[in-house]
Enzyme design. Structure first.
Site, PDB file in Angstrom:
ATOM      1  N   HIS A  31       3.024   4.024  12.729  1.00  0.00           N
ATOM      2  CA  HIS A  31       1.930   4.995  12.933  1.00  0.00           C
ATOM      3  C   HIS A  31       2.300   6.058  13.970  1.00  0.00           C
ATOM      4  CE1 HIS A  31      -1.522   2.435  11.026  1.00  0.00           C
ATOM      5  NE2 HIS A  31      -0.352   2.183  10.456  1.00  0.00           N
ATOM      6  N   HIS A  72       0.827  -1.217   0.000  1.00  0.00           N
ATOM      7  CA  HIS A  72       0.000   0.000   0.000  1.00  0.00           C
ATOM      8  C   HIS A  72       0.857   1.260   0.000  1.00  0.00           C
ATOM      9  CE1 HIS A  72       0.098   1.051   4.408  1.00  0.00           C
ATOM     10  NE2 HIS A  72       0.137  -0.240   4.607  1.00  0.00           N
ATOM     11  N   GLU A  90      -5.314   1.852   2.168  1.00  0.00           N
ATOM     12  CA  GLU A  90      -5.258   0.682   3.058  1.00  0.00           C
ATOM     13  C   GLU A  90      -5.538   1.096   4.494  1.00  0.00           C
ATOM     14  OE1 GLU A  90      -3.252  -2.353   5.761  1.00  0.00           O
ATOM     15  OE2 GLU A  90      -3.001  -0.198   5.636  1.00  0.00           O
TER      16      GLU A  90
HETATM   17 ZN   LIG Z   1       0.631  -1.094   6.472  1.00  0.00          ZN
END
Ligand SMILES: [Zn+2]
Length: 356
Positions: free
Chosen positions: A326, A78, A212
């Site tokens: 993240h 992604h 994604e």
């Molecule tokens: Zn990922």
């Protein structure tokens, strides 16, 4: 035979690391993947037999093999990353914003960001400690109290709808790499190398997917359109391999840095096809490539959407583990990336129709 003794095998050297640097410093928050898409197209157009960009922005590329018959093998990575979208202009360079994808609000206050297509510098402002009450210091900050501040002179250069990302420059840390968006630029960089070095025994169908991080939205239509015999999803999974704070054994690490590519048995959205898991494991063992089984449980990849297309597509995921995904800065091990590429290339070269 060592994994890289084949002259035609792809390798990760200075050029590939520079490409990863470019990819991680591009901004491609879900739904606005153009910067990464441009880099992908620049690299695969010269080598692929067919390249198109579909209606959602997925890049779909085919590299045809030479023998008959050939499996149609889909590989996905992604292009998008978690980040922010400006929602309201409050003048003087202040913007309200929303998070896009899974970001813990505790990571936000005080972070530098890049805003809009020109990567204008900004900061996610919050009340400084001098002025915070003892009650406020005990509480989690709420998203409503935060603003992205780009300053009055740049306030007119961005607008609601523009995206922002953490502002993190790519850095080599000895055996490790530190960057934003290693999830999933590691997968994108790996897939670019596999397209360039596609083995002749398969038709390699590559999908560089969009959206994604907001629910596997691009991968479903990509897999439907390409209609493969099987799929391998390339991603980056969190390594939660820090020592336990209380000194006990850390048994919930998900994956660990330095232990090789993480092969998925099951996650929240997919049970991997056991034939594909076995093929990856047997290939790794035969070629002496380190690997790990990612701990089954939460999380998910584009496989969650891919395996349910059409009449069902046998799928497996494989990840380069990275700590702190993240967040503003993730850390991965260069050796894990190299071993992931080596394992995938070796596994593709040995794929035959008998596997299904
Ligand atoms: Zn990922």
């Amino acid at each position: 035979m060592t994994p890289n003794s084949d002259k035609k095998s792809p390798k990760i050297g200075a050029a590939q690391i520079r490409l990863l640097e470019r990819l991680t410093q591009a901004c491609a928050v879900s739904g606005d993947e153009g910067e990464v898409r441009a880099i992908v197209l620049e690299h695969i157009r010269p080598v692929a037999d067919d390249v198109r960009v579909d209606a959602l922005g997925n890049v779909l590329a085919t590299r045809r093999g030479q023998v008959e018959p050939r499996l149609q093998v889909l590989l996905t990575a992604h292009m998008d990353e978690v980040g922010f979208i400006l929602t309201h202009d409050e003048d003087n360079g202040f913007f309200r914003f929303e998070r896009v994808g899974g970001i813990d609000v505790r990571y936000l206050p005080g972070k530098s960001v890049w805003v809009g297509k020109d990567h204008l510098p900004g900061v996610i402002g919050a009340k400084p400690i001098h002025l915070a009450s003892s009650e406020e210091l005990r509480q989690t900050i709420s998203q409503d109290t935060l603003r992205i501040d780009v300053g009055p002179s740049n306030g007119s250069k961005v607008k609601p709808g523009d995206r922002a990302t953490f502002a993190t420059s790519f850095t080599r840390l000895g055996a490790s790499l530190r960057a934003k968006a290693l999830d999933d630029r590691l997968g994108v960089a790996t897939l670019i190398e596999l397209v360039k070095h596609a083995p002749a025994n398969i038709d390699l169908l590559a999908a560089f997917t969009v959206q994604e991080e907001v629910g596997l939205r691009g991968a479903g239509v990509a897999a439907y359109a390409l209609n493969p015999d099987l799929a391998i999803i390339l991603d980056s999974t969190p390594a939660n391999d820090l020592p336990a704070w209380d000194g006990s054994e850390n048994t919930k690490y998900n994956s660990r840095l330095g232990a090789g590519p993480a092969i998925y048995m099951a996650d929240r959205g997919t049970i991997s096809d056991p034939r594909l898991v076995r093929h990856l494991v047997e290939t790794a063992e035969a070629a002496n490539i380190p690997y790990q089984i990612r701990q089954p449980g939460g999380g998910g990849t584009d496989a969650g959407a891919v395996h349910k297309q059409r009449a069902g597509i046998p799928s497996v995921s494989i990840s380069v583990p990275a700590r702190y995904n993240h967040t503003p800065a993730a850390i991965a091990r260069l050796s894990d990336w190299k071993n992931t590429l080596a394992l995938l290339h070796a596994a593709l070269k040995q794929l035959t129709a008998e596997i299904l």
